[in-house]
Enzyme design. Structure first.
Site, PDB file in Angstrom:
ATOM      1  N   HIS A 253      -5.145  -1.303  -5.101  1.00 49.59           N
ATOM      2  CA  HIS A 253      -5.595  -0.178  -4.091  1.00 49.59           C
ATOM      3  C   HIS A 253      -6.516   0.620  -4.866  1.00 49.59           C
ATOM      4  CE1 HIS A 253      -1.898  -2.004  -2.392  1.00 49.59           C
ATOM      5  NE2 HIS A 253      -2.724  -1.634  -1.026  1.00 49.59           N
TER       6      HIS A 253
ATOM      7  N   HIS B  82      -8.127  -1.755   0.152  1.00 49.36           N
ATOM      8  CA  HIS B  82      -7.124  -2.681  -0.191  1.00 49.36           C
ATOM      9  C   HIS B  82      -7.748  -3.965  -0.755  1.00 49.36           C
ATOM     10  CE1 HIS B  82      -4.226  -0.337   2.615  1.00 49.36           C
ATOM     11  NE2 HIS B  82      -5.295   0.101   2.865  1.00 49.36           N
TER      12      HIS B  82
ATOM     13  N   LYS C  76     -12.066  -5.949   7.400  1.00 48.86           N
ATOM     14  CA  LYS C  76     -12.034  -6.684   6.298  1.00 48.86           C
ATOM     15  C   LYS C  76     -12.866  -7.522   6.027  1.00 48.86           C
ATOM     16  CE  LYS C  76      -8.346  -9.589   8.175  1.00 48.86           C
ATOM     17  NZ  LYS C  76      -7.136 -10.310   7.498  1.00 48.86           N
TER      18      LYS C  76
ATOM     19  N   GLN D 185       1.429 -10.975  -3.699  1.00 48.17           N
ATOM     20  CA  GLN D 185      -0.041 -10.710  -3.558  1.00 48.17           C
ATOM     21  C   GLN D 185      -0.514  -9.958  -4.830  1.00 48.17           C
ATOM     22  OE1 GLN D 185       0.217  -8.016  -0.152  1.00 48.17           O
ATOM     23  NE2 GLN D 185      -1.028  -9.395   0.762  1.00 48.17           N
TER      24      GLN D 185
ATOM     25  N   CYS E 169       0.808  -1.096  -0.018  1.00 45.76           N
ATOM     26  CA  CYS E 169      -0.095  -0.100  -0.008  1.00 45.76           C
ATOM     27  C   CYS E 169       0.896   1.353   0.023  1.00 45.76           C
ATOM     28  CB  CYS E 169      -1.034  -0.040   1.136  1.00 45.76           C
ATOM     29  SG  CYS E 169      -0.590  -0.861   2.573  1.00 45.76           S
TER      30      CYS E 169
ATOM     31  N   ASP F 232      -2.459  -7.611  -5.604  1.00 44.47           N
ATOM     32  CA  ASP F 232      -2.893  -6.634  -4.867  1.00 44.47           C
ATOM     33  C   ASP F 232      -3.674  -5.605  -5.649  1.00 44.47           C
ATOM     34  OD1 ASP F 232      -3.313  -5.284  -2.634  1.00 44.47           O
ATOM     35  OD2 ASP F 232      -1.399  -5.183  -1.691  1.00 44.47           O
TER      36      ASP F 232
ATOM     37  N   ARG G  99       7.573 -11.201   4.749  1.00 38.20           N
ATOM     38  CA  ARG G  99       7.258 -11.021   6.021  1.00 38.20           C
ATOM     39  C   ARG G  99       7.990 -12.125   6.958  1.00 38.20           C
ATOM     40  NH1 ARG G  99       0.470 -10.492   5.167  1.00 38.20           N
ATOM     41  NH2 ARG G  99       0.779  -8.737   3.760  1.00 38.20           N
TER      42      ARG G  99
END
Length: 637
Positions: free
Chosen positions: A386, A511, A465, A382, A335, A384, A364
RNA sequence: GCCACUAUAGCUCAGCAGGCAGAGCGCGUCCUUGGUAAGGACGAGGUCACCGGUUCGAGCCCGGUUAGUGGCUCCA
């Protein structure tokens, strides 16, 4: 006094008050009564068969076939386990022992270790207890009496449990033979009902699930009414292991792991084909849905992570490094990078929503004990995105994402579970903002008519979420897709758009991921299909198998024709027998095999074999190519 | 990270009482040109995860490390 008992089959019968459920069952059907384990009364409470009826009651008898019946059965097995352990190791302290999916466990605080050999002994003792057919009897004590009783026998954990049962003046105990345990019940009529028990494993488990507490020893087991059912269960477990993506990953040469990089996957050429097909599909869909793709750096200044709140809330999961004496972090999320791009130019309200998608590789630092094949990694990609939007676009955008999730999961035929996670303890922002965001997610789920479970306190630190969970071959569920609504990051990064009024306004941010991580999704796909990937995902779609050298030229021609049509084809030129080549292609689960010998060359055909359907006989190539193309495009098998 | 268990050839796994390290598959070479799930012969391949200890001698016993497995906690 007479009372009326209503059964699930609609029958209403009259009994003397204080008649037990067991008597009602016997009266109704003596044969069935043997199968009955417990009963549910008035559509809510599950009770023992020894429960005396005092007033008009609606009764539903429970057998092992009912989920509630299974629970009672396994819970009773857990008590028998505890009894066996107490017999063999009297100094052991008891914690808790519930029924779980597929079985039960009991947590013990014991001085000695429960080795596999010990489990054997315990299991044997359980069988003795079952043979004794002790009745389970229920008694009730006041909390004070119970505290005295359990303090006397130094069952510290039980004492703690009773102390926590503040909303009830009496607690119930269950006794079988010489053994008594604190328990709400209900239980089977007697231990003899437990036909087949098996202790499956030992594991450490923190008391009350809190890592600050003492680690206890948890014994897992399962139980069934009949030995044959236990056998079948164990067989299914073995079958599931055969689908394990870690095993298939090696067999199909898709990926590997190495000591040099624990939790960091290595994708082999075949695995990369699968990976890239998913990505290609993903790009197509996202482009159609008005997303723009971006890519942001892996390593970014620590200042950025301090600004985003990751430093404060997520530091223990991050990797850090120094560049030119300055502190940097490897990104655990995408993000902040995305927001820097959003912020790099001015946005009009007319531009919104802006949907920036990124296949972001995040790192991570997961605890070493949690790593698990592709399902739990220390670095993963990911899928991902946004989304930056006007406040009044939130509902529509959330629904748009949910629709996309549905489209993706449908393509693979996945069943999934939806959860809504709310504000965690460690969170940024005010309760009001969280409430507003949570409400927005709820509204979207409601509008979609989706069933969901609330997961209190499980949200991300910046927002609530919606999570989508898929199941693996052993029935464990994995979080894949997630949609997180965020009012806070735009604030922290001072994101704005220029409104109709020419003033700066704060956008709202979503997200979201759909696969979750490409790697985990691949793991789940492999298990879901037991390695038999659908055609469009198969690393090799067609294997061309010439029988003898003299068929090679024609086989090359066939292969070239397939490749010309973007079909992933491979030619086996080795001087091996056809059976051998077929076997190998089968083991690699290659969907189509084309066998080519004298007949095929003469007739200008190929002999088609499907890896699941076997020999399909000779066919001319052009229609076959068309059929394969069509299946690839439609993403069918 | 915590608890328990495991680590022998590329893969699956044997190995004994502490006494020269094995099998099948795979791989290589040769023979076989074979019609829908394994043709035959020969051969290469090992620091028994790593470090230390006990012992005349350790793959085996002991301690530690690393990685994996099953859980717990955490998570996409």
């Amino acid at each position: 006094m007479k009372i009326k008992v209503t059964l699930t089959n609609g029958k209403v019968k009259e009994y003397q008050a204080d008649t037990t459920l067991a008597e009602v069952a016997r009266d109704e059907n003596p044969d069935l009564a043997r199968m009955v384990l417990a009963a549910q009364i008035n559509d809510n409470q599950v009770v023992d068969l020894s429960y005396p009826l005092e007033q008009d009651t609606k009764v539903r008898f429970l057998s092992f076939e009912d989920e509630e019946g299974k629970q009672v059965f396994r819970h009773s097995a857990a008590h028998v386990l505890a009894q066996a352990v107490k017999r063999l190791y009297p100094q052991t302290k008891l914690a808790i022992g519930p029924a779980i999916k597929d079985g039960f466990y009991y947590d013990f605080d014991a001085s000695q270790r429960f080795t596999p050999e010990e489990l054997e002994k315990i299991e044997q003792e359980m069988r003795n207890i079952i043979k004794n057919d002790f009745p389970f009897t229920r008694t009730e004590l006041t909390r004070e009496e119970a505290l005295v009783k359990f303090s006397e026998v130094k069952e510290d954990y039980k004492v703690e449990l009773i102390n926590n049962l503040t909303n009830t003046p009496v607690v119930s105990l269950y006794t079988q033979g010489e053994f008594t345990d604190l328990c709400a019940g209900p239980h089977l009529p007697s231990t003899g009902k437990l036909g087949a028990v098996k202790l499956t494993s030992v594991a450490g488990a923190y008391w009350r699930g809190d890592e600050r507490n003492k680690m206890l020893q948890r014994i897992y087991g399962t139980a069934f009414p009949l030995p044959a059912q236990l056998e079948e269960y164990l067989f299914r477990q073995e079958e599931a292991k055969r689908r394990d993506h870690r095993r298939l990953g090696v067999e199909l040469d898709l990926f590997s792991f190495h000591e040099e990089g624990p939790g960091f996957p290595f994708f082999h050429p075949a695995g990369m084909v699968l990976y890239n097909q998913l990505v290609q599909f993903w790009r197509e869909v996202h482009e159609k849905q008005g997303y723009q793709e971006i890519k942001t750096p892996l390593i970014l200044s620590q200042d950025l992570w301090e600004q985003s709140g990751h430093w404060e809330h997520y530091r223990e999961n991050m990797y850090f490094t120094k560049v030119d004496e300055k502190d940097f972090a490897v990104k655990p999320m995408n993000c902040p990078g995305s927001m820097l791009i959003y912020r790099s130019r001015l946005h009009s309200y007319r531009d919104l929503p802006v949907r920036l998608a990124e296949l972001g590789l995040v790192h991570r630092h997961e605890l070493s004990g949690v790593l698990h094949g592709l399902m739990r990694l220390r670095c993963f990609t990911q899928d991902d995105a946004h989304l930056y939007m006007l406040p009044d676009q939130v509902g529509e955008e959330i629904i748009g994402v949910i629709n996309m999730v549905e489209q993706f999961y449908q393509t693979f035929g996945f069943k999934y579970r939806v959860e809504l996670s709310t504000k965690p303890e460690k969170a940024m922002g005010s309760d009001e903002i969280w409430e507003m965001a949570t409400r927005a997610l709820q509204d979207a789920l409601q509008a979609k008519g989706m069933a969901y479970k609330v997961n209190a306190g499980d949200g991300a630190f910046y927002g609530p979420k919606i999570d989508f969970h898929l199941e693996d071959s052993l029935g464990r569920s994995w979080q894949c897709g997630t949609i997180q609504l965020d009012f806070l990051m735009p604030e922290k990064f001072d994101l704005f758009y220029v409104g109709e009024d020419g003033q700066k306004h704060r956008p709202v941010m979503i997200h979201r991921v759909i696969f979750g991580s490409i790697e985990r999704f691949i793991g789940i796909l492999i298990e879901h299909y037991a390695g038999n990937l659908p055609l469009w995902l198969s690393p090799v779609q067609v294997k061309v198998l010439p029988i003898a050298d003299r068929h090679l030229a024609y086989a090359k021609e066939v292969t070239a024709n397939l490749e010309k049509e973007q079909i992933r084809a491979e030619l086996d030129t080795r001087r091996e027998k056809i059976n051998y080549k077929i076997r190998e292609a089968q083991l690699f689960k290659i969907p189509y095999m084309l066998v080519i010998g004298d007949k095929e060359v003469a007739n200008n055909t190929v002999s088609l074999r499907h890896h699941l359907q076997g020999d399909q006989g000779p066919v001319p190539l052009p229609p076959l190519v068309q059929m394969i193309r069509q299946k690839i495009e439609n993403k069918t098998f």
